[in-house]
Design a protein around this motif. Structure first.
Motif, PDB file in Angstrom:
ATOM      1  N   SER A  30     -13.050  21.876  37.885  1.00  0.00           N
ATOM      2  CA  SER A  30     -14.052  21.122  37.322  1.00  0.00           C
ATOM      3  C   SER A  30     -13.599  20.433  35.916  1.00  0.00           C
ATOM      4  CB  SER A  30     -15.401  21.877  37.042  1.00  0.00           C
ATOM      5  OG  SER A  30     -15.404  22.901  36.134  1.00  0.00           O
ATOM      6  N   SER A  31     -14.297  19.333  35.630  1.00  0.00           N
ATOM      7  CA  SER A  31     -13.877  18.736  34.338  1.00  0.00           C
ATOM      8  C   SER A  31     -14.774  19.563  33.141  1.00  0.00           C
ATOM      9  CB  SER A  31     -14.416  17.247  34.246  1.00  0.00           C
ATOM     10  OG  SER A  31     -15.783  17.414  34.253  1.00  0.00           O
ATOM     11  N   LEU A  32     -14.287  18.941  32.054  1.00  0.00           N
ATOM     12  CA  LEU A  32     -14.783  19.760  30.658  1.00  0.00           C
ATOM     13  C   LEU A  32     -16.381  19.369  30.623  1.00  0.00           C
ATOM     14  CD1 LEU A  32     -12.402  18.614  27.888  1.00  0.00           C
ATOM     15  CD2 LEU A  32     -12.659  20.719  29.056  1.00  0.00           C
ATOM     16  N   TYR A  33     -16.790  18.332  31.406  1.00  0.00           N
ATOM     17  CA  TYR A  33     -18.292  18.023  31.604  1.00  0.00           C
ATOM     18  C   TYR A  33     -18.934  18.969  32.701  1.00  0.00           C
ATOM     19  CZ  TYR A  33     -17.441  14.309  28.245  1.00  0.00           C
ATOM     20  OH  TYR A  33     -16.836  13.565  27.105  1.00  0.00           O
ATOM     21  N   LEU A  34     -18.183  19.817  33.417  1.00  0.00           N
ATOM     22  CA  LEU A  34     -18.612  20.568  34.596  1.00  0.00           C
ATOM     23  C   LEU A  34     -18.807  19.922  35.877  1.00  0.00           C
ATOM     24  CD1 LEU A  34     -20.703  23.166  32.574  1.00  0.00           C
ATOM     25  CD2 LEU A  34     -18.464  23.502  33.230  1.00  0.00           C
ATOM     26  N   TRP A  75      -3.118  14.104  32.065  1.00  0.00           N
ATOM     27  CA  TRP A  75      -4.487  15.223  32.349  1.00  0.00           C
ATOM     28  C   TRP A  75      -5.518  15.349  31.214  1.00  0.00           C
ATOM     29  CZ3 TRP A  75      -7.252  16.621  36.163  1.00  0.00           C
ATOM     30  CH2 TRP A  75      -8.271  17.759  35.768  1.00  0.00           C
ATOM     31  N   HIS A  76      -5.019  15.586  30.110  1.00  0.00           N
ATOM     32  CA  HIS A  76      -5.725  15.930  29.011  1.00  0.00           C
ATOM     33  C   HIS A  76      -6.596  14.614  28.560  1.00  0.00           C
ATOM     34  CE1 HIS A  76      -7.378  17.833  25.402  1.00  0.00           C
ATOM     35  NE2 HIS A  76      -6.808  16.850  24.616  1.00  0.00           N
ATOM     36  N   SER A  77      -5.830  13.483  28.867  1.00  0.00           N
ATOM     37  CA  SER A  77      -6.742  12.261  28.498  1.00  0.00           C
ATOM     38  C   SER A  77      -7.817  12.021  29.724  1.00  0.00           C
ATOM     39  CB  SER A  77      -5.683  11.001  28.371  1.00  0.00           C
ATOM     40  OG  SER A  77      -6.404   9.871  28.222  1.00  0.00           O
ATOM     41  N   MET A  78      -7.333  12.092  30.999  1.00  0.00           N
ATOM     42  CA  MET A  78      -8.421  11.826  31.864  1.00  0.00           C
ATOM     43  C   MET A  78      -9.596  13.217  31.807  1.00  0.00           C
ATOM     44  SD  MET A  78      -6.399  10.578  35.228  1.00  0.00           S
ATOM     45  CE  MET A  78      -5.941  12.155  35.729  1.00  0.00           C
ATOM     46  N   GLU A  79      -9.079  14.329  31.560  1.00  0.00           N
ATOM     47  CA  GLU A  79     -10.160  15.576  31.594  1.00  0.00           C
ATOM     48  C   GLU A  79     -11.029  15.115  30.587  1.00  0.00           C
ATOM     49  OE1 GLU A  79      -9.786  20.229  31.489  1.00  0.00           O
ATOM     50  OE2 GLU A  79      -8.433  19.040  30.358  1.00  0.00           O
ATOM     51  N   ASN A  80     -10.928  14.618  29.468  1.00  0.00           N
ATOM     52  CA  ASN A  80     -11.831  14.331  28.364  1.00  0.00           C
ATOM     53  C   ASN A  80     -12.645  13.039  28.654  1.00  0.00           C
ATOM     54  OD1 ASN A  80     -11.380  16.504  26.623  1.00  0.00           O
ATOM     55  ND2 ASN A  80      -9.425  15.374  26.186  1.00  0.00           N
ATOM     56  N   SER A  81     -12.476  12.468  29.940  1.00  0.00           N
ATOM     57  CA  SER A  81     -13.453  11.525  30.290  1.00  0.00           C
ATOM     58  C   SER A  81     -14.728  11.879  31.171  1.00  0.00           C
ATOM     59  CB  SER A  81     -12.523  10.628  30.938  1.00  0.00           C
ATOM     60  OG  SER A  81     -13.186   9.425  31.552  1.00  0.00           O
ATOM     61  N   PRO A  82     -15.719  11.357  31.029  1.00  0.00           N
ATOM     62  CA  PRO A  82     -16.711  11.657  31.824  1.00  0.00           C
ATOM     63  C   PRO A  82     -16.758  11.115  33.232  1.00  0.00           C
ATOM     64  CG  PRO A  82     -17.602   9.680  30.286  1.00  0.00           C
ATOM     65  CD  PRO A  82     -16.254  10.179  30.066  1.00  0.00           C
ATOM     66  N   ASN A  83     -15.905  10.248  33.452  1.00  0.00           N
ATOM     67  CA  ASN A  83     -15.663   9.757  34.780  1.00  0.00           C
ATOM     68  C   ASN A  83     -14.008  10.068  35.356  1.00  0.00           C
ATOM     69  OD1 ASN A  83     -14.509   7.974  33.131  1.00  0.00           O
ATOM     70  ND2 ASN A  83     -14.967   6.320  34.482  1.00  0.00           N
ATOM     71  N   LEU A  84     -14.047  11.359  35.562  1.00  0.00           N
ATOM     72  CA  LEU A  84     -12.652  12.120  35.785  1.00  0.00           C
ATOM     73  C   LEU A  84     -12.361  11.891  37.343  1.00  0.00           C
ATOM     74  CD1 LEU A  84     -10.269  13.793  35.225  1.00  0.00           C
ATOM     75  CD2 LEU A  84     -11.638  15.742  35.589  1.00  0.00           C
ATOM     76  N   ASN A  85     -13.075  11.642  38.131  1.00  0.00           N
ATOM     77  CA  ASN A  85     -12.898  11.749  39.446  1.00  0.00           C
ATOM     78  C   ASN A  85     -12.355  10.250  40.008  1.00  0.00           C
ATOM     79  OD1 ASN A  85     -13.446  14.317  40.896  1.00  0.00           O
ATOM     80  ND2 ASN A  85     -15.466  14.194  40.511  1.00  0.00           N
TER      81      ASN A  85
END
Length: 100
Positions: A30-34, A75-85
């Motif tokens: 899951s993303s940082l935003y779960l 990955w780190h840049s995308m993971e910190n985004s609310p719209n990761l998928n």
């Protein structure tokens, strides 16, 4: 001893975060935003990210076999985004892993 001899002491070494990315456990689902990771190919919530070393990330789906590699920084840049998928899907299209 010569002035430029390697004595094993680091001296003035820059600790640039790009050279030393943060440590990760073996797998992320899951993303940082779960937000559960969703496979851009089959749409199932069986996508996960693996970190084989400090420099790359692998995105894999256990349902359909989707695979995409990227740098740890990407990955780190995308993971910190609310719209990761959506970002995963966009990157897969850019890398021509997914059809438009």
């Amino acid at each position: 001893m010569p002035e430029n001899a390697n004595t094993g002491t680091p001296g003035n070494v820059s600790r640039d975060s790009r050279a030393y990315p943060m440590e990760r456990d073996g797998e992320v689902t899951s993303s940082l935003y779960l937000v559960q990771l969703t496979c851009p190919q089959c749409g199932k919530s069986t996508l996960h990210a693996e970190f084989p070393d400090h420099y790359e990330a692998w995105i894999k789906c256990s349902s359909c076999g989707f695979f995409m590699g990227m740098s740890h920084d990407e990955w780190h840049s995308m993971e910190n985004s609310p719209n990761l998928n959506e970002k995963i899907k966009k990157m897969a299209r850019k890398k021509k892993i997914l059809e438009l």
